[in-house]
Structure formats: structure tokens, C-alpha cells
Scaffold this motif. Structure first.
Motif, PDB file in Angstrom:
ATOM      1  N   ASN A 105      72.691  27.924 -14.234  1.00 45.68           N
ATOM      2  CA  ASN A 105      73.278  28.003 -15.633  1.00 45.68           C
ATOM      3  C   ASN A 105      73.212  27.323 -16.405  1.00 45.68           C
ATOM      4  OD1 ASN A 105      74.427  30.756 -14.685  1.00 45.68           O
ATOM      5  ND2 ASN A 105      76.513  30.058 -14.310  1.00 45.68           N
ATOM      6  N   PHE A 106      72.401  26.919 -15.690  1.00 45.50           N
ATOM      7  CA  PHE A 106      72.338  24.924 -16.113  1.00 45.50           C
ATOM      8  C   PHE A 106      71.125  24.557 -16.571  1.00 45.50           C
ATOM      9  CE2 PHE A 106      77.330  25.655 -15.579  1.00 45.50           C
ATOM     10  CZ  PHE A 106      77.967  25.506 -17.432  1.00 45.50           C
ATOM     11  N   GLU A 107      70.104  24.546 -15.833  1.00 44.44           N
ATOM     12  CA  GLU A 107      68.748  23.622 -15.502  1.00 44.44           C
ATOM     13  C   GLU A 107      67.972  24.301 -17.331  1.00 44.44           C
ATOM     14  OE1 GLU A 107      66.771  25.436 -12.530  1.00 44.44           O
ATOM     15  OE2 GLU A 107      66.563  27.558 -13.671  1.00 44.44           O
ATOM     16  N   ASN A 108      68.610  24.954 -18.206  1.00 46.62           N
ATOM     17  CA  ASN A 108      68.158  25.088 -19.939  1.00 46.62           C
ATOM     18  C   ASN A 108      68.544  23.820 -20.509  1.00 46.62           C
ATOM     19  OD1 ASN A 108      70.601  26.022 -19.382  1.00 46.62           O
ATOM     20  ND2 ASN A 108      69.385  27.278 -21.171  1.00 46.62           N
ATOM     21  N   ILE A 109      69.524  23.192 -19.488  1.00 42.00           N
ATOM     22  CA  ILE A 109      70.297  22.351 -21.009  1.00 42.00           C
ATOM     23  C   ILE A 109      70.312  20.574 -19.881  1.00 42.00           C
ATOM     24  CG2 ILE A 109      72.895  21.454 -21.400  1.00 42.00           C
ATOM     25  CD1 ILE A 109      73.791  24.620 -21.435  1.00 42.00           C
ATOM     26  N   TYR A 110      70.489  20.624 -18.144  1.00 41.71           N
ATOM     27  CA  TYR A 110      70.117  19.274 -18.166  1.00 41.71           C
ATOM     28  C   TYR A 110      69.667  19.359 -16.809  1.00 41.71           C
ATOM     29  CZ  TYR A 110      75.369  19.700 -19.700  1.00 41.71           C
ATOM     30  OH  TYR A 110      76.820  19.860 -20.361  1.00 41.71           O
ATOM     31  N   ASN A 111      68.802  18.303 -16.593  1.00 45.29           N
ATOM     32  CA  ASN A 111      67.681  18.078 -15.803  1.00 45.29           C
ATOM     33  C   ASN A 111      68.230  18.092 -14.583  1.00 45.29           C
ATOM     34  OD1 ASN A 111      65.110  16.972 -14.457  1.00 45.29           O
ATOM     35  ND2 ASN A 111      65.473  14.725 -15.459  1.00 45.29           N
ATOM     36  N   LEU A 134      86.367  25.737 -12.977  1.00 45.50           N
ATOM     37  CA  LEU A 134      86.239  24.860 -14.000  1.00 45.50           C
ATOM     38  C   LEU A 134      85.395  24.683 -14.864  1.00 45.50           C
ATOM     39  CD1 LEU A 134      87.938  22.598 -15.305  1.00 45.50           C
ATOM     40  CD2 LEU A 134      87.641  21.075 -13.391  1.00 45.50           C
ATOM     41  N   ILE A 135      83.779  24.845 -13.966  1.00 45.29           N
ATOM     42  CA  ILE A 135      82.924  24.256 -14.962  1.00 45.29           C
ATOM     43  C   ILE A 135      82.114  25.347 -15.722  1.00 45.29           C
ATOM     44  CG2 ILE A 135      80.157  24.874 -14.433  1.00 45.29           C
ATOM     45  CD1 ILE A 135      80.733  22.494 -12.163  1.00 45.29           C
ATOM     46  N   GLU A 136      82.698  26.395 -15.273  1.00 45.22           N
ATOM     47  CA  GLU A 136      82.592  27.793 -16.317  1.00 45.22           C
ATOM     48  C   GLU A 136      83.700  27.724 -17.679  1.00 45.22           C
ATOM     49  OE1 GLU A 136      81.800  33.011 -15.802  1.00 45.22           O
ATOM     50  OE2 GLU A 136      82.535  31.811 -14.188  1.00 45.22           O
ATOM     51  N   TYR A 137      84.352  27.861 -17.097  1.00 44.55           N
ATOM     52  CA  TYR A 137      85.491  28.154 -18.234  1.00 44.55           C
ATOM     53  C   TYR A 137      85.148  26.343 -19.535  1.00 44.55           C
ATOM     54  CZ  TYR A 137      89.584  27.849 -20.770  1.00 44.55           C
ATOM     55  OH  TYR A 137      90.708  28.110 -21.642  1.00 44.55           O
ATOM     56  N   LEU A 138      84.474  25.223 -18.630  1.00 43.20           N
ATOM     57  CA  LEU A 138      84.862  24.412 -19.453  1.00 43.20           C
ATOM     58  C   LEU A 138      82.989  24.582 -20.570  1.00 43.20           C
ATOM     59  CD1 LEU A 138      85.304  21.349 -17.977  1.00 43.20           C
ATOM     60  CD2 LEU A 138      86.398  22.408 -20.197  1.00 43.20           C
ATOM     61  N   ASN A 139      82.166  25.233 -19.891  1.00 38.05           N
ATOM     62  CA  ASN A 139      81.335  26.030 -20.732  1.00 38.05           C
ATOM     63  C   ASN A 139      81.195  26.977 -22.040  1.00 38.05           C
ATOM     64  OD1 ASN A 139      78.192  26.260 -21.251  1.00 38.05           O
ATOM     65  ND2 ASN A 139      78.109  28.318 -19.473  1.00 38.05           N
ATOM     66  N   PHE A 140      82.635  27.041 -21.543  1.00 36.00           N
ATOM     67  CA  PHE A 140      82.627  28.192 -23.237  1.00 36.00           C
ATOM     68  C   PHE A 140      84.067  27.347 -23.769  1.00 36.00           C
ATOM     69  CE2 PHE A 140      81.173  31.711 -20.360  1.00 36.00           C
ATOM     70  CZ  PHE A 140      80.186  31.833 -20.427  1.00 36.00           C
ATOM     71  N   CYS A 141      83.740  26.263 -23.724  1.00 36.49           N
ATOM     72  CA  CYS A 141      85.232  25.435 -24.549  1.00 36.49           C
ATOM     73  C   CYS A 141      84.476  24.705 -25.526  1.00 36.49           C
ATOM     74  CB  CYS A 141      85.427  24.562 -23.871  1.00 36.49           C
ATOM     75  SG  CYS A 141      86.760  25.287 -22.429  1.00 36.49           S
ATOM     76  N   LYS A 142      85.180  24.451 -26.758  1.00 36.84           N
ATOM     77  CA  LYS A 142      85.280  23.885 -27.785  1.00 36.84           C
ATOM     78  C   LYS A 142      85.752  22.488 -28.259  1.00 36.84           C
ATOM     79  CE  LYS A 142      82.807  27.566 -30.141  1.00 36.84           C
ATOM     80  NZ  LYS A 142      83.828  29.038 -31.338  1.00 36.84           N
ATOM     81  N   SER A 143      86.511  22.795 -26.667  1.00 33.61           N
ATOM     82  CA  SER A 143      87.394  21.055 -27.342  1.00 33.61           C
ATOM     83  C   SER A 143      88.495  21.070 -25.856  1.00 33.61           C
ATOM     84  CB  SER A 143      88.506  21.883 -28.486  1.00 33.61           C
ATOM     85  OG  SER A 143      89.274  22.156 -28.521  1.00 33.61           O
TER      86      SER A 143
END
Length: 358
Positions: free
Chosen positions: A250-256, A201-210
């Protein structure tokens, strides 16, 4: 306007008593542009035979027979034969869907064309609906990518415990665009037997725009005895750490990820599995002890516990054992803790029964 095509994937494993209900709930839909993909994951009962019977009577039903590889692999096998449209998942032994589901989802797609749609769940027992559950988010509203990244993903990544935008981390109460899954090669971890839904689910939402969250409760989740029962094994430790590393990488460049909540969440998750293993009297086996040594002496795990907030004396004792690599005393310590907790649980149940009889 072309009618959207839905592909419903049902993994099937030894579900002969229930699989027909799941299949019929799809075939009886008020909307008809649906492909049903049944993945017989090496069933040893009559499940495969039942699936084959539906193929002979319904041109929109396909069956894949495989050796037993687990739920994650079965879902991947089903996705591999999809070529267009939308994907939905349904479990064979404990779920069935409202017959108006895909007609109503189709209306949402026609109006909003979201990348992702979800809806609520009814928990059903022998006496009817026991409870309902849905995402803690405003219903029947279109949300953009900013909300996904600012609100939804942080909660799923265990960066905070806010409930305002919490999304139920099941894959089967949602609708996905095949083109997004195909373009980004999104799949489940082959061979994983527990907690396979959230990473997908996380991987899918990462590429969702809406996305769009519906207020309807389309799926009935039936309380089938032992359908989801499971013992805590060494795999649980591996899955926790695999998720932790995947989320960070996958996400540490976006979130802390360097926050107190993160340290506490993941260290507590490992301790909870240790305690569950103790309650099942498993830690005296050689393989489990070796796994505990492997897990609790690795550099990243020790780092988590060093950064964890020590709120009491017990936390400080555990921290010392882990820093020292003293796993035998760590096990002894939590044996005492779980024994005490078990006694407290028995007392609570007795008191509850006594109060109920007054």
C-alpha cells in the motif's frame, strides 16, 4: 449548528462483571447526542442479557447478537449499522470513559473539524491511576495532511523508531469520521485475533487530511486479570507477515522500505515470536515445527534475514541456518538462547528482591 452525532461501538464477549461500567460511562455523558452500539459476540455468560436490559430502557442503545467471531469482526458488525457522524470504540471488559469526554470532543470538532482526534489514557489498578500514556506529539494543536504523511505514518509503518510523532496504535482512544470509513471501505481484518488495531489505524490515516491530538486523558484502562492474556500461536507469524506485506503493497510507492531499519525490525519481530513460542514449550509440536519451516524458508523472509545487519557471531549463525533452510538447528540454537535468558531473568528478579530488602 447541528450537534455532531457520536456512535460508540462496544464489542462484548463474556464480560458480565465489567460491561455495565463501560455502558454507564457512555450513557452518563454530559453530551447527549450519542448512539451506543453493543455487539454481543457470542457470549456464553450473562453479557448478552445485560446488554438487552439497557436497550429496553434507552432508546439510543442498540444490541447486535452474533456467533463468536472475534474482536475485529465484532467491531466491523458495529460499524455496519452506523449511517452518519463519528465513530468511537470502547472495550467492554477493561475500559470506561470520562463523562465529559464527548462534550469536550464536540468542542474540538466545532472549532477545527479534524478528520481524526485522539487523546490520552489512564492505566488504572486497584489502588488508582498507575500511569498515563499519550501520543508523543504536541497537544491541543491542529495538524495537516503533510504532518500525517511525513511524520505520523512512517512511524506506524515501522520505517523508523522516532518518538516525536509516535501515535498510540490503539483504535479505542480516538474519534473517526464515519464518512471516511464508508467512502474508502475501511474495516478490520475479519477473524484476526491479535494486532488488529494498527492496520485499521494506518488505513484510516492514509485518507485523513487533518488531525487533532488532545491533552486530556479520557479513557481509564483497567488492569483486569487475564483480560488480555494470550499465548503465542502460529497466527502471530501470519499476522506479522500479513502486516509487512500490506504496508509494503500500500505504501512502497510513497516510502522507502529498502532500509536497514526495516530489515532489522521485521526479521527481529519474527525471531521474537519464535523465542516466545520456545518459552512456552510449543516448538516441539509437529504443527509449530511445520509453521516454522513454512515461515523461515519463504523467499521474502530469507531476503529479510540476508539484508539484516549481523552485529555479532550469533546473528551470523542464525543467518546461515535460515539461508540453508536448516530449521531444526535454528530451533536448537534458540532453545539455548531462551534458556539462558530465562536464567538471567530469574537472577535479576532475585537480585531486585534482595536490593529491595536492604
Amino acid at each position: 449548528m447541528n450537534k455532531p452525532l457520536f456512535n460508540v461501538i462496544i464489542p462484548v464477549y463474556n464480560a458480565e462483571k465489567y460491561v455495565s461500567n463501560a455502558i454507564e460511562s457512555v450513557l452518563n455523558q454530559t453530551y447527549d447526542n450519542i448512539n451506543l452500539i453493543l455487539v454481543d459476540d457470542g457470549s456464553t455468560d450473562n453479557s448478552g442479557y445485560i446488554c438487552d436490559k439497557y436497550v429496553t430502557k434507552n432508546k439510543n442503545v442498540r444490541v447486535i447478537h452474533t456467533n463468536n467471531q472475534g474482536l475485529a469482526s465484532a467491531r466491523n458488525n458495529g460499524m455496519n449499522i452506523v449511517t452518519e457522524g463519528y465513530i468511537s470504540f470502547l472495550d467492554a471488559d477493561d475500559c470506561f470513559c470520562d463523562i465529559t469526554m464527548f462534550e469536550k470532543v464536540k468542542d474540538v470538532i466545532d472549532l477545527n473539524n479534524p478528520d481524526y482526534i485522539d487523546f490520552g489514557i489512564n492505566y488504572v489498578g486497584s489502588g488508582g491511576i498507575l500511569s498515563v500514556s499519550q501520543n508523543e506529539i504536541e497537544k491541543n494543536k491542529f495538524f495537516d495532511k503533510k504532518i500525517i504523511f511525513d511524520k505520523v505514518l512512517p512511524r506506524l509503518l515501522n520505517l523508523n523508531n522516532g518518538d516525536d510523532y509516535f501515535v498510540l496504535d490503539y483504535v479505542w482512544n480516538k474519534i473517526y469520521k464515519y464518512e471516511i470509513i464508508k467512502e474508502h471501505n475501511i474495516s478490520f481484518f475479519n477473524g484476526r485475533k491479535v494486532w488488529e488495531d494498527r492496520p485499521f489505524l494506518i488505513e484510516y490515516l492514509n485518507f485523513c487530511k487533518s488531525f487533532y491530538s488532545m491533552s486530556d486523558h479520557f479513557y481509564d484502562y483497567v488492569n483486569v486479570p487475564n483480560s488480555l492474556s494470550q499465548r503465542y500461536t502460529n497466527d502471530f507469524f501470519d499476522v506479522i507477515l500479513e502486516n509487512y506485506h500490506m504496508y509494503r503493497n500500500n505504501f512502497e510507492n510513497i516510502y522507502n522500505f529498502e532500509t536497514q531499519y526495516v530489515y532489522d525490525y521485521w526479521s527481529n519481530s519474527l525471531i521474537n515470536i519464535l523465542k516466545q513460542s520456545l518459552k512456552q514449550n510449543r516448538v516441539d509440536s509437529k504443527s509449530v515445527r511445520l509453521k516454522l519451516i513454512e515461515v523461515f524458508t519463504t523467499e521474502d523472509v530469507v531476503d529479510l534475514f540476508e539484508k539484516k545487519k549481523c552485529v555479532n557471531k550469533n546473528d551470523r549463525i542464525v543467518l546461515k541456518y535460515i539461508i540453508d533452510g536448516d530449521i531444526d538447528n535454528l530451533i536448537k540454537f534458540y532453545k539455548k538462547v531462551t534458556k539462558k535468558e530465562s536464567k538471567q531473568g530469574i537472577v535479576k528478579r532475585i537480585l531486585s528482591k534482595v536490593r529491595g530488602s536492604l
